[in-house]
Design an enzyme around this catalytic site. Sequence first.
Site, PDB file in Angstrom:
ATOM      1  CG  HIS A 157      -0.073   0.982   7.563  1.00 24.40           C
ATOM      2  ND1 HIS A 157       0.939   0.517   8.388  1.00 24.40           N
ATOM      3  CD2 HIS A 157       0.549   1.768   6.642  1.00 24.40           C
ATOM      4  CE1 HIS A 157       2.097   1.004   7.971  1.00 24.40           C
ATOM      5  NE2 HIS A 157       1.893   1.765   6.912  1.00 24.40           N
ATOM      6  CD  GLU A 158      -1.104   2.300   3.120  1.00 23.82           C
ATOM      7  OE1 GLU A 158      -0.546   3.402   3.233  1.00 23.82           O
ATOM      8  OE2 GLU A 158      -0.469   1.233   3.059  1.00 23.82           O
TER       9      GLU A 158
ATOM     10  N   GLY B 181       0.831  -1.196   0.000  1.00 24.92           N
ATOM     11  CA  GLY B 181       0.000   0.000   0.000  1.00 24.92           C
ATOM     12  C   GLY B 181       0.866   1.246   0.000  1.00 24.92           C
TER      13      GLY B 181
ATOM     14  CG  HIS C 103       0.831   6.543   6.039  1.00 19.73           C
ATOM     15  ND1 HIS C 103       2.006   6.956   6.649  1.00 19.73           N
ATOM     16  CD2 HIS C 103       1.028   5.240   5.698  1.00 19.73           C
ATOM     17  CE1 HIS C 103       2.858   5.929   6.673  1.00 19.73           C
ATOM     18  NE2 HIS C 103       2.297   4.877   6.109  1.00 19.73           N
TER      19      HIS C 103
ATOM     20  CB  CYS D 164       5.763   1.771   7.428  1.00 18.40           C
ATOM     21  SG  CYS D 164       5.234   3.321   6.664  1.00 18.40           S
ATOM     22  CG  LEU D 165       6.728   0.924   1.279  1.00 16.15           C
ATOM     23  CD1 LEU D 165       5.987   1.314   0.004  1.00 16.15           C
ATOM     24  CD2 LEU D 165       7.823  -0.090   0.987  1.00 16.15           C
TER      25      LEU D 165
ATOM     26  CD  GLN E 152       3.575   5.631   2.972  1.00 12.28           C
ATOM     27  OE1 GLN E 152       2.577   5.170   2.448  1.00 12.28           O
ATOM     28  NE2 GLN E 152       4.573   4.876   3.401  1.00 12.28           N
TER      29      GLN E 152
HETATM   30  O1  GNR Z   1       4.202  -2.738   2.369  1.00 16.72           O
HETATM   31  C1  GNR Z   1       3.623  -2.624   3.443  1.00 16.72           C
HETATM   32  N1  GNR Z   1       3.362  -3.731   4.179  1.00 16.72           N
HETATM   33  C2  GNR Z   1       2.572  -3.747   5.305  1.00 16.72           C
HETATM   34  C3  GNR Z   1       2.603  -4.866   6.097  1.00 16.72           C
HETATM   35  C4  GNR Z   1       1.824  -4.956   7.225  1.00 16.72           C
HETATM   36  C5  GNR Z   1       0.983  -3.920   7.553  1.00 16.72           C
HETATM   37  C6  GNR Z   1       0.938  -2.770   6.775  1.00 16.72           C
HETATM   38  C7  GNR Z   1       1.725  -2.687   5.650  1.00 16.72           C
HETATM   39  S1  GNR Z   1       1.651  -1.287   4.653  1.00 16.72           S
HETATM   40  C8  GNR Z   1       3.234  -1.279   3.938  1.00 16.72           C
HETATM   41  C9  GNR Z   1       3.356  -0.210   2.877  1.00 16.72           C
HETATM   42  C10 GNR Z   1       3.243   1.149   3.520  1.00 16.72           C
HETATM   43  O2  GNR Z   1       4.091   1.663   4.178  1.00 16.72           O
HETATM   44  N2  GNR Z   1       2.107   1.760   3.400  1.00 16.72           N
HETATM   45  O3  GNR Z   1       1.910   2.938   4.004  1.00 16.72           O
HETATM   46 NI    NI Z   2       3.152   2.965   5.731  1.00 19.77          NI
END
Ligand code: GNR
Ligand code: NI
Length: 171
Positions: free
Chosen positions: A134-135, A46, A138, A92-93, A51
């Site tokens: 999670h997104e 995601g 952000h 998270c990236l 980001q």
């Molecule tokens: O790539 C991603 N993997 C992930 C794994 C477990 C819970 C959430 C994520 S999101 C993350 C990509 C990202 O940072 N999205 O904001």
């Molecule tokens: Ni993230």
Amino acid sequence: MAKLEILRYPDPRLHKIARPVAKVDDRIRALVDDMHETMLAAEGVGLAATQVDVHERVIVIDTSPARDNLLVLINPEIVARGEDTVISEEGCLSVPETYERVERHAQVTVRALDRDGRSRDIETDGLLAVCVQHEMDHLQGKVFVQYLSMLKRTRIKAKLLKQARESLREP
Ligand code: GNR
Ligand code: NI
């Protein structure tokens, strides 16, 4: 299409609050395409516009193993959540090489516009539900490390600042 730069924690721009998209037009579709390319290149499931330093309510997600099932969420809102919660290891990236357990709702229904500006309700569970939450965090300026203890967060911050310094020194 263009690959965009992903901000890294503790960059203060990760804490900006995104504003709603007024109209899903070609500018937004170009942003979605660039975010999609950026997410695939970084091997994430995601990516939120925050980001890539764009502070508008746009998310791309693809949790499919073949990476051929893109979900575009514009102006997403959670309209229902299940009572159950799950704890899973999140990454998270914007927080490279860091995986920690976070508790989330196990099921959420998200209402959002797609890339054609049509409103859809999507029922999610499993990794997709975790990823949606999670997104959406952000877009509110929240990074998953903010759920962790101050001790863990301080260690993660120190590790990433050290990495950033070392990468600046590389020839
Ligand atoms: O790539 C991603 N993997 C992930 C794994 C477990 C819970 C959430 C994520 S999101 C993350 C990509 C990202 O940072 N999205 O904001
Ligand atoms: Ni993230």
